[in-house]
Each structure stands twice: as structure tokens, then as C-alpha cells.
Design a protein around this motif. Structure first.
Motif, PDB file in Angstrom:
ATOM      1  N   GLU A  16       4.041  -9.614 -25.442  1.00 43.88           N
ATOM      2  CA  GLU A  16       3.814 -10.472 -26.607  1.00 43.88           C
ATOM      3  C   GLU A  16       3.280 -11.840 -26.208  1.00 43.88           C
ATOM      4  N   HIS A  17       3.652 -12.274 -25.024  1.00 47.27           N
ATOM      5  CA  HIS A  17       3.160 -13.572 -24.579  1.00 47.27           C
ATOM      6  C   HIS A  17       1.817 -13.460 -23.869  1.00 47.27           C
ATOM      7  N   GLY A  18       1.229 -12.281 -23.917  1.00 46.16           N
ATOM      8  CA  GLY A  18      -0.082 -12.119 -23.315  1.00 46.16           C
ATOM      9  C   GLY A  18      -0.081 -12.255 -21.817  1.00 46.16           C
ATOM     10  N   VAL A  19       0.938 -11.713 -21.194  1.00 54.60           N
ATOM     11  CA  VAL A  19       1.032 -11.803 -19.738  1.00 54.60           C
ATOM     12  C   VAL A  19       0.581 -10.480 -19.134  1.00 54.60           C
ATOM     13  N   ASP A  20      -0.226 -10.531 -18.127  1.00 59.26           N
ATOM     14  CA  ASP A  20      -0.614  -9.315 -17.424  1.00 59.26           C
ATOM     15  C   ASP A  20       0.335  -9.140 -16.247  1.00 59.26           C
ATOM     16  N   TYR A  21       1.107  -8.074 -16.257  1.00 59.44           N
ATOM     17  CA  TYR A  21       2.121  -7.956 -15.212  1.00 59.44           C
ATOM     18  C   TYR A  21       1.983  -6.665 -14.415  1.00 59.44           C
ATOM     19  N   ILE A  22       2.564  -6.719 -13.228  1.00 61.73           N
ATOM     20  CA  ILE A  22       2.630  -5.542 -12.368  1.00 61.73           C
ATOM     21  C   ILE A  22       4.101  -5.377 -12.017  1.00 61.73           C
ATOM     22  N   THR A  23       4.590  -4.131 -11.937  1.00 64.97           N
ATOM     23  CA  THR A  23       6.000  -3.956 -11.569  1.00 64.97           C
ATOM     24  C   THR A  23       6.099  -3.605 -10.089  1.00 64.97           C
ATOM     25  N   SER A  24       7.287  -3.779  -9.559  1.00 66.50           N
ATOM     26  CA  SER A  24       7.458  -3.502  -8.122  1.00 66.50           C
ATOM     27  C   SER A  24       7.291  -2.021  -7.830  1.00 66.50           C
ATOM     28  N   GLU A  25       7.474  -1.163  -8.846  1.00 67.21           N
ATOM     29  CA  GLU A  25       7.258   0.268  -8.629  1.00 67.21           C
ATOM     30  C   GLU A  25       5.810   0.576  -8.309  1.00 67.21           C
ATOM     31  N   GLN A  26       4.903  -0.271  -8.846  1.00 67.88           N
ATOM     32  CA  GLN A  26       3.480   0.038  -8.743  1.00 67.88           C
ATOM     33  C   GLN A  26       2.877  -0.377  -7.411  1.00 67.88           C
ATOM     34  N   LEU A  27       3.588  -1.211  -6.680  1.00 66.77           N
ATOM     35  CA  LEU A  27       3.017  -1.732  -5.436  1.00 66.77           C
ATOM     36  C   LEU A  27       2.909  -0.626  -4.388  1.00 66.77           C
ATOM     37  N   PRO A  28       1.770  -0.532  -3.701  1.00 65.65           N
ATOM     38  CA  PRO A  28       1.619   0.523  -2.685  1.00 65.65           C
ATOM     39  C   PRO A  28       2.679   0.403  -1.596  1.00 65.65           C
ATOM     40  N   ARG A  29       3.206   1.538  -1.162  1.00 71.37           N
ATOM     41  CA  ARG A  29       4.267   1.535  -0.152  1.00 71.37           C
ATOM     42  C   ARG A  29       3.783   0.938   1.169  1.00 71.37           C
ATOM     43  N   SER A  30       2.496   1.132   1.464  1.00 76.95           N
ATOM     44  CA  SER A  30       2.003   0.635   2.752  1.00 76.95           C
ATOM     45  C   SER A  30       2.122  -0.887   2.824  1.00 76.95           C
ATOM     46  N   LEU A  31       1.858  -1.552   1.685  1.00 70.07           N
ATOM     47  CA  LEU A  31       1.973  -3.015   1.677  1.00 70.07           C
ATOM     48  C   LEU A  31       3.431  -3.449   1.830  1.00 70.07           C
ATOM     49  N   VAL A  32       4.324  -2.685   1.181  1.00 68.02           N
ATOM     50  CA  VAL A  32       5.744  -2.995   1.297  1.00 68.02           C
ATOM     51  C   VAL A  32       6.180  -2.882   2.752  1.00 68.02           C
ATOM     52  N   GLU A  33       5.790  -1.779   3.386  1.00 63.81           N
ATOM     53  CA  GLU A  33       6.205  -1.567   4.776  1.00 63.81           C
ATOM     54  C   GLU A  33       5.632  -2.644   5.687  1.00 63.81           C
ATOM     55  N   LYS A  34       4.399  -3.094   5.369  1.00 62.53           N
ATOM     56  CA  LYS A  34       3.785  -4.135   6.178  1.00 62.53           C
ATOM     57  C   LYS A  34       4.628  -5.411   6.136  1.00 62.53           C
ATOM     58  N   GLN A  35       5.123  -5.742   4.945  1.00 62.00           N
ATOM     59  CA  GLN A  35       5.981  -6.927   4.819  1.00 62.00           C
ATOM     60  C   GLN A  35       7.302  -6.725   5.552  1.00 62.00           C
ATOM     61  N   MET A  36       7.827  -5.502   5.451  1.00 61.56           N
ATOM     62  CA  MET A  36       9.134  -5.238   6.060  1.00 61.56           C
ATOM     63  C   MET A  36       9.059  -5.322   7.585  1.00 61.56           C
ATOM     64  N   ASP A  37       7.908  -4.985   8.136  1.00 61.25           N
ATOM     65  CA  ASP A  37       7.748  -5.072   9.591  1.00 61.25           C
ATOM     66  C   ASP A  37       7.829  -6.507  10.090  1.00 61.25           C
ATOM     67  N   LYS A  38       7.565  -7.448   9.211  1.00 65.44           N
ATOM     68  CA  LYS A  38       7.579  -8.847   9.647  1.00 65.44           C
ATOM     69  C   LYS A  38       8.989  -9.392   9.800  1.00 65.44           C
ATOM     70  N   LEU A  39       9.961  -8.713   9.173  1.00 61.38           N
ATOM     71  CA  LEU A  39      11.335  -9.203   9.267  1.00 61.38           C
ATOM     72  C   LEU A  39      11.878  -8.969  10.671  1.00 61.38           C
ATOM     73  N   ASP A  40      12.823  -9.816  11.087  1.00 63.26           N
ATOM     74  CA  ASP A  40      13.406  -9.620  12.416  1.00 63.26           C
ATOM     75  C   ASP A  40      14.671  -8.774  12.339  1.00 63.26           C
TER      76      ASP A  40
END
Lengths: 364, 333
Positions: B222-246
Motif C-alpha cells: 500500500e505504501h508503494g514499496v518494492d520489496y524482496i523477501t529473504s526467501e527469494q535471495l539466491p543461496r549462493s549469495l547467502v553462502e558467500k556472506q556466510m563464508d566471511k564470518l569467522d
């Protein structure tokens, strides 16, 4: 080298001290007994609904760092529990608070890594066989410490002179810390029951109730968090035992002796009918122990767990069924840093009254 | 082919249902079983949940109890899997394992519960275990093994199609981040104004449960926001971020959440992140804290953390979202 510290963990704190001493570290900042203030500063900086042990550990570490500690030793693992996340979150929080420190993580899921960390980070490059020798000594001393805890919560319930068994326990802990050589330690373990028998005058007339304490390991073993529940029950004249122990996680006897069935295996078999698969923490053990202690003819169980503990909520929901089916009184108590002393005492007294009445009606 | 619909299997519309519903419903339907899924969460279900569930469970788990209560009288079986994990080392919330047995213990008069146990991380389950589970469930309803195999194949395919439709590929995501391209075409932005872009992050059973999340997706629309949910994010990008953690973030579904937040904090390509937290959720207490601290260290993308429970009011939520959107709009300019 910089001075080293570790979380406060009931009488196992002695064990950690022994462990570091054996590895050649004497520059220890001993953690203070967690007080009300520790809980307050810990929970001020903690996440909103994290489990209570985290808050106490954070508070203890902050106090120790201020007392001059630099290296923080902690455990870690991967299971259905948040304990493995403690150190990353602690690290971020302490960093943001501007402290200067270094974490040393002993991850028990990976034995090779565990030994490597002990060799390089904790000790000053000891040889591998020296570390293994240390582990053997520490394990034996651990058995002694556990035995003293067990004896203390048995003798304190029936002692004539209030406080006499605690004095003996303190003496025993001192002996354990100072004892050298594996043979001497094993001898000491055999002498400990005699020590209590000799020095504590027992009230032989009473026929005390027997209650076991089960639940999440940190809450059960840390007296400052569980408001000294062992002592409270003892003062009500109840013999207390707890099957919760570090053995459920690290069991050297179980590894090296294939013929001996560990306590954990027995309880898991008992719990299988109610909760078939491990869901982290001590959930299955809590259920299995309740059945086991009923078979040993104990009078009741006290189930302790920290607020929002995930695995223990599962066992707490299943325990009423077991209590009903096996005719075993169980009281589940949630513990957090806000738990009030008076309310806690009242509930324990009521529970003990109930057990007494049940025992009397059984005798008739 | 005419199938006589006799047996009825009930699946509560809560928790993991939102992740695996194509697989579960297709499998039972193909076996010739009537699948009864509990209705969308309503106020009545919430009241039932709060009445029946253990008081210390998280809000989502409480809702599960309400959904079970809603369908228990009309079904022959309840399907409540005990799901450990599907990853080699990473686990998921222990509630998923204990739930079936807790329900059985607390309410002995429930219909029989089908509770397959699957856990790769702790028990080393793999394909063989899956085949065993498929047949052990299948033979309850049919004697024809070929039919079971067919049903399982279809179920697997449905799940795969579901993931393909849901999860964006990296190219589309990149396009969405960098250009005027919109993911949701319900918008009618005012002339000359680019709609703000927001990442809506949370568990799938919060994002998709309109009652539990107080219609947050609708509010954003209703507020005209274009959103993406965390479900939609590609797994490869998620794993790439997770690799950066110690350290290793070993709760599997939390990786998705923290990975999404870290990805957008790093890229700085959107106008804000909204993180939905369920009250007294164990894993969320960890990721929530971490996300907040990462966002604090790199404050270029604003992060709004909203905690939901059975007492959250809609007006308060709306005000906070509006304030947050205003802030994001002003920052954009």
C-alpha cells in the motif's frame, strides 16, 4: 603471555583452574562468584530473549577483563542449542564495548582441533603426549570433584552441626587441587567417602526424602544462578543427587571401556519411548533420568531450566505425562536472573511437603 | 483415473509447512489421500493456540498448536514431520524435532501422528533414509509401490518448481538492485519518483503468515514499496556472506536471514531492511543481535527490527513502518 580467564561454572571452576595449571599456566584471573551485579551488567548488554547462562557468562567475562584478563577460554559445539553461538555474540558485544581481549575456543566436536588449540594457544607448546597426560590427570580430578559434590549434597541433609559437611567439602576440594600424580589422585578418590563419614556427625534417626535434580547443565551446576537449590533442599532435610554432569558431553570412560554402559546410554534408552531423537541439550536425559530414578525408588524430581531454553521446553512439555504414567512427582522451575528467592523457597517447601505426605500415605 | 478419496491426512499450516508445502501436499494427493490443510491463521486459531500451547514456546510454535486443534477432529492422520536438518553439518531448531512428540504427550486423544524423522547433520541420513520414509508412509495408504514412487517423484518435482519460481537468480537480483526494474508490478508510483526498495527478512513461516506478521506485506504494498523477501535471495549469495564470518552459523534457516541482511549491508544497494523477529525464538535472539550489531558498524542501510507476539498491535506496527519508510525516503534524496 597474557593472563587467562574462563567462565564461572559451579565447582567445575576448580577443574578449569586445575586444567590450566597442569598445562603450565599460572597467570590466571579467577572468575568471581556471579553476584546480582554480574547478572545485571550481563543482561544489560545481552540480546533480548537469550537464555540466562549467556547473561551470566557475559557479566563474568566483563568483570574478569576489568580485573586484568586478556585471554578468554570458552567451549563451543554444534548442536540443537545456542551454546555454540555464545562466543561469536560475546565477541561482538565485548568488541563494541571497547574491551581488549582474545578468545580461545575449545570445540569438543572436533578432537583434533581441540588438541591443537590446547597445544598452541593455551599451553606454551607442550608436547602432544604431555597434553594427553594432562587430560588424564584432569579427568581423574574431575571424577573426584564430582564425587565431593555428590557426597556433600548427601551428608549436608543429615548433618548434626550445621555447616560441618561444607567445611569438609572445602577441605576436600583443596586436597584435590593440590594433589599431584595420577596414583595419588586415584587413592584420594577412594579416601573421600571415608573423610565425610569420619568428620560429619550424622543424624541417624531421620529417614530423609530423596530428590534428584535434573535439567539444563549450567543451571543445575551453578549455585549462584539456581539460588543454591542443593543447599536449600538439604536444609529442608532432603538428600539430593544430580545425574547432570559433564560426562554427558565428554565421557572418557565410555570411549575407552566398551563393556561399560554410560549413564547417558541408559537414560537415552529409557527416554526413547517418549522422545525418540536427540533435540539438543539435556532434553532426552531429563526424561530418561526421571524414569531411572523412579526405578531406583527415589521420591521426586526437580527439573530446572533457564528461561527460553529451547530443548528443555520440549522435555518440560513431555514430563507431565511421565510423571503421571510412572507416579513420580516432578516440579519444573524456570530460572533466570530475576527469579525471586522467597517465591522459589515457598515452592520448594510446598513440593517437599507434598513428597512427605505421599511417603507417609505409602507407608500406611 | 478415478480415485476413491477415503483417508484424510491433516497438515497444520504453520512452521515448516510454508517451506515444504508443495512436496507434502502433492505426495499425499498422488497417493490418493485427501489432504486437509488447516485454514489461514485467524483470531480464533490464535486464541486456541495461546490456550493450549506451553507458555514458553515461541509465538510460531504456539500457532502450530492452534492449527492442530483446528483440524484434529476431521482427519484420520496428522502429518507432523520431525525434521532435523538437510545439511551436512548445520542443524535447525530443536522444536521441529520435538513438536510431534510434545503434541502426542500433551493431547493423547489426537488422531495418530505420522512423524517421519530426517536429519542429515546428526544422524547422517541421506537418500536411503528418504526412500525408506517414503515407502513407510506410502504403504499406510496404498499397496502399490509404483504409485508411491510416482507420488514421490511428483512431489520432488513440485518442490523443485516451487523453489525455481521463488528464488531469484543472481542476474535478476542484480538488475533489481542496480536499475529501475521492479519485481512487483502492483505499484503506481507518483510521477518521477522511484519507489523505494526494501528487503523483508524473516522466517518463511512469519513472512507468509499474514496474520502472524500483521499483514506486513500488504502494508508495504500500500505504501508503494518494492520489496524482496529473504526467501527469494539466491543461496549462493547467502553462502558467500556466510563464508566471511569467522565462525559457523550452524542454524540452517538463520543463515538465510543473516546472509540476506549482510548481503544488502555490504552492497548498499537498497533503501532499508526490515527484520521480522518472533518473540522468544531462540535462533532469532542470536541473529537479531548479530544483525543489529553489523548494521550498527556499517550504518549505510537502515535496519528496522520488529518483534511479533500474540499481543502486537497493528496500529503501533503501522506507525513504526511509516516512520521507517519516511526515513528511508529522506535518506534516498
Amino acid at each position: 603471555m597474557m593472563s587467562i580467564t574462563y567462565p564461572h561454572f559451579g565447582s567445575l571452576t576448580y577443574l578449569f583452574e586445575i586444567f590450566l595449571n597442569e598445562l603450565g599456566r599460572y597467570d590466571i584471573v579467577k572468575p568471581k562468584n556471579p553476584s546480582r551485579k554480574t547478572a545485571i551488567i550481563g543482561s544489560r548488554h545481552s540480546p533480548e530473549f537469550i537464555c540466562t547462562p549467556f547473561k551470566i557468562v557475559l557479566g563474568t567475562f566483563m568483570e574478569s577483563i576489568e580485573a586484568g584478563a586478556y585471554e578468554l577460554v570458552m567451549g563451543g559445539f554444534q548442536a540443537h542449542c545456542r551454546f555454540g553461538y555464545y562466543w561469536p555474540v560475546l565477541k561482538m558485544i565485548l568488541e563494541d564495548l571497547g574491551y581488549d581481549f582474545r578468545f580461545i575456543i575449545l570445540d569438543q566436536t572436533n578432537p583434533v582441533e581441540f588438541l591443537r588449540v590446547l597445544k598452541n594457544d593455551v599451553s606454551d607448546n607442550l608436547k602432544l603426549f604431555q597434553i594427553l597426560k594432562t587430560l588424564r590427570i584432569v579427568w581423574n580430578k574431575f571424577c573426584c570433584i564430582e564425587l565431593v559434590d555428590k557426597l556433600l549434597s548427601r551428608y549436608r541433609a543429615v548433618e548434626f552441626d550445621k555447616g560441618s559437611s561444607e567445611l569438609v567439602a572445602e577441605k576436600a576440594f583443596k586436597l584435590i587441587v593440590e594433589e599431584k600424580g595420577i596414583r595419588n589422585i586415584k587413592d584420594l578418590k577412594k579416601k573421600l567417602p571415608g573423610l565425610f563419614e569420619k568428620e560429619v556427625s550424622k543424624d541417624t534417626k531421620v529417614n530423609p526424602l530423596k530428590v534428584a535434580i535434573i535439567g539444563e547443565i549450567y543451571v543445575v551446576l551453578e549455585p549462584s544462578l539456581n539460588l543454591e537449590i542443593h543447599k536449600r533442599l538439604n536444609e529442608l532435610g532432603v538428600i539430593v543427587d544430580t545425574p547432570v554432569s559433564l560426562r554427558n558431553y565428554v565421557d572418557f570412560e565410555g570411549i575407552f571401556n566398551p563393556f561399560k554402559k554410560s549413564h547417558k546410554q541408559i537414560t537415552l534408552r529409557k527416554a526413547k519411548h517418549y522422545l525418540e531423537h536427540s533435540c539438543g541439550g539435556d532434553a532426552q536425559a531429563s526424561i530418561g533420568d526421571t524414569i531411572l530414578y523412579k526405578e531406583k525408588d527415589w521420591d521426586g524430581m526437580v527439573h530446572l531450566y533457564p528461561f527460553t531454553c529451547m530443548p528443555e521446553i520440549i522435555s518440560k512439555s513431555i514430563l507431565p505425562q511421565i510423571s503421571k504414567e510412572h507416579n513420580m512427582p516432578v516440579i519444573s522451575l524456570t530460572i533466570d536472573e530475576q527469579t525471586g528467592e522467597a517465591g522459589f523457597q515457598t515452592r520448594l517447601e510446598a513440593f517437599v511437603d507434598l513428597l512427605e505426605r505421599k511417603k507417609e500415605s505409602n507407608c500406611k | 483415473m478415478v480415485v476413491k478419496l477415503t483417508m484424510k491426512v491433516g497438515i497444520p499450516r504453520a512452521l515448516l509447512f510454508y517451506k515444504f508445502f508443495p512436496m507434502w501436499t502433492t505426495f499425499f494427493r498422488e497417493l490418493g489421500v485427501k489432504v486437509i490443510v488447516s485454514p489461514n491463521t485467524t483470531k480464533q486459531i490464535k486464541t486456541e493456540s495461546v490456550k493450549h500451547a506451553p507458555d514458553e514456546d515461541c509465538y510460531s510454535t504456539k500457532l502450530y498448536f492452534g492449527h492442530v486443534m483446528a483440524i484434529k477432529d476431521e482427519v484420520d492422520y496428522l502429518f507432523i514431520p520431525r525434521f532435523g536438518s538437510s545439511h551436512k553439518t548445520n542443524v535447525s531448531c530443536p522444536k521441529f524435532i520435538g513438536l510431534a512428540e510434545v503434541l502426542q504427550s500433551m493431547f493423547p486423544d489426537l488422531p495418530p501422528i505420522i512423524m517421519p524423522f530426517y536429519s542429515t547433520a546428526k544422524s547422517g541420513h541421506g537418500k536411503r533414509r528418504l526412500i525408506y520414509l517414503i515407502f513407510s508412509i506410502g504403504f499406510k495408504f496404498t499397496k502399490n509401490p509404483f504409485r508411491i514412487i510416482k507420488a514421490a517423484r511428483r512431489a520432488y518435482k513440485e518442490q523443485k518448481v516451487h523453489y525455481e519460481n521463488l528464488i531469484l537468480d543472481e542476474k535478476t537480483l542484480h538488475k533489481w538492485e542496480q536499475t529501475e526494474y521492479l519485481l512487483n508490478n502492483f505499484l503506481s508510483p507518483e510521477e518521477g519518483e522511484r519507489p523505494i526498495k526494501i528487503a523483508l527478512v524473516g522466517h518463511s513461516y512469519v513472512l507468509n503468515d499474514d496474520f502472524a506478521s500483521l499483514n506486513i506485506q500488504q502494508i508495504l504494498k500500500e505504501h508503494g514499496v518494492d520489496y524482496i523477501t529473504s526467501e527469494q535471495l539466491p543461496r549462493s549469495l547467502v553462502e558467500k556472506q556466510m563464508d566471511k564470518l569467522d565462525y559457523n552459523l550452524y542454524f540452517d534457516y538463520e543463515r538465510e536471514i543473516l546472509g540476506t541482511i549482510m548481503h544488502f549491508i555490504e552492497r548498499k544497494s537498497i533503501d532499508g531492511i526490515i527484520h521480522l523477529i518472533i518473540f522468544s525464538c531462540g535462533p532469532d535472539s542470536i541473529t537479531g543481535e548479530m544483525a543489529a550489531r553489523y548494521a550498527q558498524r556499517d550504518p549505510s542501510v537502515p535496519l528496522l527490527q520488529l518483534t511479533f507476539d500474540e499481543l502486537t498491535s497493528e496500529t503501533g506496527l503501522e506507525t513504526r513502518i511509516e516512520a521507517f519508510l519516511d526515513l528511508s525516503r529522506r535518506r534516498k534524496k
